[in-house]
Design an enzyme around this catalytic site. Structure first.
Site, PDB file in Angstrom:
ATOM      1  N   GLY A   1       0.816  -1.213   0.000  1.00 19.18           N
ATOM      2  CA  GLY A   1       0.000   0.000   0.000  1.00 19.18           C
ATOM      3  C   GLY A   1       0.845   1.256   0.000  1.00 19.18           C
ATOM      4  O   GLY A   1       0.679   2.127  -0.848  1.00 19.18           O
TER       5      GLY A   1
ATOM      6  N   MET B   1       4.683   3.181   2.084  1.00 16.20           N
ATOM      7  CA  MET B   1       5.884   2.949   2.886  1.00 16.20           C
ATOM      8  C   MET B   1       6.307   4.218   3.604  1.00 16.20           C
ATOM      9  O   MET B   1       6.391   5.281   3.002  1.00 16.20           O
ATOM     10  CB  MET B   1       6.990   2.445   1.944  1.00 16.20           C
TER      11      MET B   1
ATOM     12  N   ASN C   1       9.046   5.610   4.751  1.00 21.03           N
ATOM     13  CA  ASN C   1      10.412   6.126   4.736  1.00 21.03           C
ATOM     14  C   ASN C   1      10.493   7.501   5.394  1.00 21.03           C
ATOM     15  O   ASN C   1       9.657   8.349   5.154  1.00 21.03           O
ATOM     16  CB  ASN C   1      10.902   6.262   3.289  1.00 21.03           C
TER      17      ASN C   1
ATOM     18  N   GLU D   1       0.937   5.800   7.583  1.00 24.56           N
ATOM     19  CA  GLU D   1       2.349   6.048   7.251  1.00 24.56           C
ATOM     20  C   GLU D   1       2.874   7.235   8.050  1.00 24.56           C
ATOM     21  O   GLU D   1       4.009   7.213   8.531  1.00 24.56           O
ATOM     22  CB  GLU D   1       2.538   6.287   5.748  1.00 24.56           C
TER      23      GLU D   1
HETATM   24  N1  PHE Z   1       5.729  -0.765   6.278  1.00 30.23           N
HETATM   25  C1  PHE Z   1       4.670  -0.562   5.335  1.00 30.23           C
HETATM   26  C2  PHE Z   1       3.463  -0.164   6.142  1.00 30.23           C
HETATM   27  O1  PHE Z   1       2.886  -0.865   6.867  1.00 30.23           O
HETATM   28  C3  PHE Z   1       4.295  -1.730   4.525  1.00 30.23           C
HETATM   29  C4  PHE Z   1       5.324  -2.216   3.574  1.00 30.23           C
HETATM   30  C5  PHE Z   1       6.072  -3.339   3.859  1.00 30.23           C
HETATM   31  C6  PHE Z   1       5.520  -1.597   2.369  1.00 30.23           C
HETATM   32  C7  PHE Z   1       7.005  -3.846   2.976  1.00 30.23           C
HETATM   33  C8  PHE Z   1       6.419  -2.081   1.474  1.00 30.23           C
HETATM   34  C9  PHE Z   1       7.176  -3.218   1.776  1.00 30.23           C
HETATM   35  O2  PHE Z   1       3.062   0.884   6.194  1.00 30.23           O
HETATM   36 ZN    ZN Z   2       2.725   0.058   8.657  1.00 31.47          ZN
END
Ligand code: PHE
Ligand code: ZN
Length: 854
Positions: A258, A260, A262, A295
């Site tokens: 969905g 990310m 970062n 996010e």
């Molecule tokens: N960490 C992201 C989320 O939950 C999900 C995600 C995991 C996106 C792995 C890309 C790859 O918001």
């Molecule tokens: Zn998450």
């Protein structure tokens, strides 16, 4: 860019083997010289060996990298290149590692690491993608500041943190917050932005941008409002402020998940951020608002406090899902959000927890961590936090969270750290509660009752079925929110939270004038399956009188399930009392339309299959489908005289607004239209299609018509109108498969894979077709086996391009043991065929093996 094929059994990683990295990383400097097939990445990393390190080896992860050169303190070195990375002799004092590698973003169809999407460069590093960018200790407990220089011809060059300089063909960024590599991001493209600003409560002015491809700038306003609301909400509710000068969001078309989180540079699947009334449904708007919030909330729960290792994934995901659910409840309707979440939990997490892929929210082993971004880690992880909050109380929860942020800011943590914060804030021993993190499976709670002389006793017995690797389970702490109603419908006892801690436990309520009707598991206070001998009359009573909206809906849902089960098993007609109860509810204008729409939404056919299976009946997908059709047809006939009035009364006038109230009305209106279409041959739906000025109504009309096999014209018109819009085209692809009759679903899906606009490399498009096939219960499980075969063929074809998405979609087969031996045999053939594929990815190998073994 595919993972190396496992010729032998792939390596398994265990939580118990955790060892810290033997070096501190003091600072990371990266330079990217972008070129589609030959990007050069220069890294300069300051390492400092730890004293008495448990594991003193200098090992850097690296995959699909071409090493050009390596130096330590300026002198060339020749590292030992091994599978998955490199090792090298290093000094025992701090040193500077420099490496230059070459990578091929244009050939990267796995969408992990640095890749290209519609001409732009972007990255995805969670969980272990950074090792496809350069050699690095790619593990979340290694945190460092990053300085990044990007050289490229694109007009927009972005990375994490704050901008520190830019010129013709280059830009530099510095992120002052130490972070693990999985939060690294880079974007380069000829993008346009939707800008805004936010002032934090301490007066810091933050620049906000949503970056998109030219043409999409009109679809950013809603996401931007959602972002500002999220920033404000996290300040108000959790006391968390944003911590950089700039926050960027980028929309990309090719993305496995969905979105990310970062640091300072969130990257979104364009389907999870771009919105406009003409192209997005109410459900899309709600989802976008929730994902933007999710996010953003990760900035504190995930980024400032991250995970020690990937076994702790639910530390950040469970908590962040819990927080985004609280946010949605505050922005929209709390009971409606709760009902929606429980529907989703039962649709996605319960099958996982009750099948071969069952695992605890904190797994203890994995082969490929990408396979553990699951409903159990996310949604059950959030349920566990909801229970914790209920057990300690709201004030203690708030105090514990304050302590968590204060104590662990800047650290990479474990579930133990998380629970210790609650123990310290409340003085309570949480060792039994912790079982929720280590045990898999959905607990069953059997309820029995007794009434004598004004005393009412509820007795609960808990047990959890065996799951892979866990034959026996200890009793857990289960908070049960319970209220009591008197036979006249008044509430005689408001909600109380009873805490189960033993295998069998009783609670007595005194001073009651008559035997009460219990309302148990209010608000769905624990992710369990409640079992209790009761009657449809009592369910109808609760549907009419319960003061807890969740349990009111639940009573209706239970009635719907019982009716469906008797129709399937006994060939009975739909229950008349239930039809009457539904009629009363739909016509009750004092009730929230969103709630009425939910009561009118039947349990999914897959859920009925699971219920039958739990009761020892082998589900026949065709019969379940027929029962659903008969029920809907009978309901439509029963409501015949009121449908036109209800349709008119729920039609929203005025310009489209994606607010919760309007969305609720349109949801109800859509349910009514689908019933109406069963009677009028599609007249009203065709009119609505013609007049619709928003996607919610256009889509609802098209869906009703296609379901009635009377939507050819509109489907073609829809295609002509929207063929230039990828996200709307995904709806068009998915709807055809979703609406197809059981015997044609596989053929419809197969034909769509030959369509000029079908693109296997685009995960959204692949999921639109194959996800819809897996979701068409009777179609996927058609006795011919054509559905199984088509999915398997496509998974095999996708695996060499995109292992992550392939592996996730294998879960469509996880429920196979529910079905008859003929279907099981057909599925087994397909699973074995996938497993026998040459060069199968580690991701898919792990998923299919687990499904076969479980
Ligand atoms: N960490 C992201 C989320 O939950 C999900 C995600 C995991 C996106 C792995 C890309 C790859 O918001
Ligand atoms: Zn998450």
């Amino acid at each position: 860019m595919k993972d190396a094929a496992p010729t032998t059994a792939p390596e398994t990683f265990y939580l118990k083997d955790y060892k810290p990295f033997g070096f501190e990383v003091e600072a990371v400097e990266l330079t990217f010289k972008l070129a589609p097939n030959s990007t050069r990445v220069l890294s300069k990393i300051r390492f400092s060996p730890k004293k008495n390190a448990a594991d003193p080896r200098f090992f850097l992860h690296g995959e699909a990298l071409k090493l050009i050169s390596a130096k330590i303190d300026g002198a060339p070195v020749t590292p030992d290149l091994v599978e998955g990375g490199l090792s090298c002799e290093t000094p025992d004092t701090p040193f500077t590692w420099e490496a230059e590698v070459e990578i091929d973003p244009a050939a990267n169809t796995a969408l992990e690491g640095l890749y290209m999407s519609s001409g732009m460069y972007c990255t995805q590093c969670e969980a272990e993608g950074f090792r496809k960018i350069t050699y690095y200790p790619d593990r979340p407990d290694v945190m460092s500041t990053f300085s990044v220089r990007i050289e490229g011809n694109e007009t927009v060059l972005l990375s994490n943190g704050n901008p520190t300089g830019a010129g013709e063909g280059w830009a530099e960024w510095h992120d002052p917050w130490p972070k693990p590599a999985y939060l690294f991001a880079l974007v380069a493209g000829d993008l346009v932005n939707h800008p805004d600003r936010f002032t934090t409560r301490s007066g810091k002015d933050v620049e906000l941008n949503i970056w998109v491809r030219p043409g999409d700038e009109g679809k950013c306003a809603f996401g931007m409002e959602a972002l500002k609301k999220s920033m404000k909400w996290d300040e108000d509710v959790y006391g968390r402020e944003y911590d950089l000068d700039i926050f960027n969001i980028v929309a990309v078309d090719d993305f496995n998940m969905g979105a990310m989180e970062n640091k300072g540079l969130n990257i979104f699947n364009s389907s999870c951020v771009l919105a406009s009334p003409e192209t997005s449904t109410d459900a899309n708007f709600e989802r976008i608002e929730a994902i933007i919030a999710h996010e953003y909330f990760h900035n504190w729960t995930g980024n400032r406090i991250t995970c020690r290792d990937w076994f702790q994934l639910c530390l950040k995901e469970g908590l962040t899902v819990f927080r985004d659910a609280q946010f949605t409840a505050d922005m929209r309707s709390e009971p409606v959000k709760r009902i929606e979440d429980v529907i989703a939990l039962r649709a996605r997490q319960f099958p996982e927890d009750n099948g071969p892929l069952a695992h605890p929210p904190r797994p203890e082993q994995f082969q490929e961590i990408n396979n553990f971004y699951t409903a159990t880690v996310y949604e059950k992880g959030a349920e566990v936090i909801g229970m914790l909050k209920r057990v300690v109380g709201d004030d203690n929860y708030a105090a514990a969270l304050d302590l968590y942020f204060q104590r662990h800011d800047g650290q990479a943590c474990t579930i133990e750290d998380w629970l210790k914060v609650f123990e310290d804030a409340t003085g309570r021993d949480l060792s039994q509660f912790k079982l929720w993190y280590s045990q898999a499976g959905t607990p069953r709670v059997q309820v029995s009752e007794d009434y004598a002389d004004g005393a009412y006793t509820l007795t609960f017995e808990q047990s959890t079925p065996p799951t892979p690797g866990q034959p026996d389970k200890a009793p857990r702490v289960i908070p049960l929110a319970v209220g009591l109603l008197s036979p006249n419908g008044d509430e005689v006892r408001a909600t109380d939270v009873l805490e189960l801690t033993e295998a069998k436990q009783s609670f007595t309520f005194d001073g009651l004038a008559a035997k009460p009707v219990p309302s148990i598991l209010r608000e769905f206070s624990a992710p369990v399956i409640l079992k209790r001998e009761t009657s449809n009359a009592e369910r109808a009573f609760l549907l009419a009188h319960d003061t807890d909206p969740f349990n009111r809906w639940e009573a209706g849902n239970a009635l719907a399930t019982e009716t469906r089960v008797t129709m399937v098993v006994e060939g009975a007609a739909p229950d008349a009392a239930y039809l009457d109860a539904l009629e009363t509810l739909v016509r009750d204008d004092t009730l929230d339309p969103a709630f009425r729409a939910l009561v009118l939404s039947p349990p999914s056919q897959s859920e009925i299959a699971q219920t039958l299976h739990d009761r020892g009946v082998t589900p026949d997908p065709q019969k379940i489908y027929d029962a659903a059709e008969t029920f809907a047809q009978t309901l439509a006939q029963q409501l015949e005289t009121s449908l036109p009035r209800l349709y008119a009364a729920t039609t929203v006038d005025g310009p489209y607004q994606p607010d919760a109230h309007g969305a609720g009305l349109r949801a109800l209106n859509g349910r009514i239209l689908s019933l109406l279409t069963r009677l009028d041959g599609g007249e009203q739906a065709a009119r609505q299609y013609q007049a619709a000025d928003n996607m919610t109504q256009q889509y609802a009309a098209l869906a009703a018509l296609m379901k009635a096999e009377n939507g050819e014209t509109q489907s073609q018109a829809f295609f002509d109108q929207w063929q230039g819009d990828r996200l709307v085209m995904d709806k068009w692809f998915a709807l055809q498969v979703a609406c197809a009759a059981p015997e044609t679903a596989a053929a419809v899906a197969s034909k769509l894979t030959d369509h000029a606009l079908f693109d296997m490399k685009n995960p959204n498009r692949f999921r639109a077709v194959m996800g819809a096939l897996a979701g068409n219960h009777a179609g996927f499980h058609h006795a011919s086996g054509a559905g199984y075969q088509l999915l398997a063929e496509n998974l095999i074809a996708l695996d060499s391009l995109n292992p992550q998405t392939t592996a996730r979609m294998c879960a469509a087969f996880q429920t196979w043991k529910r079905y008859d031996s003929a279907r099981q045999a057909l599925i087994r053939v397909e699973l074995e065929r996938i497993l026998a594929t040459e060069d199968l990815s580690r991701d898919t190998h792990e998923m299919v093996s687990r499904i076969l073994q479980g």
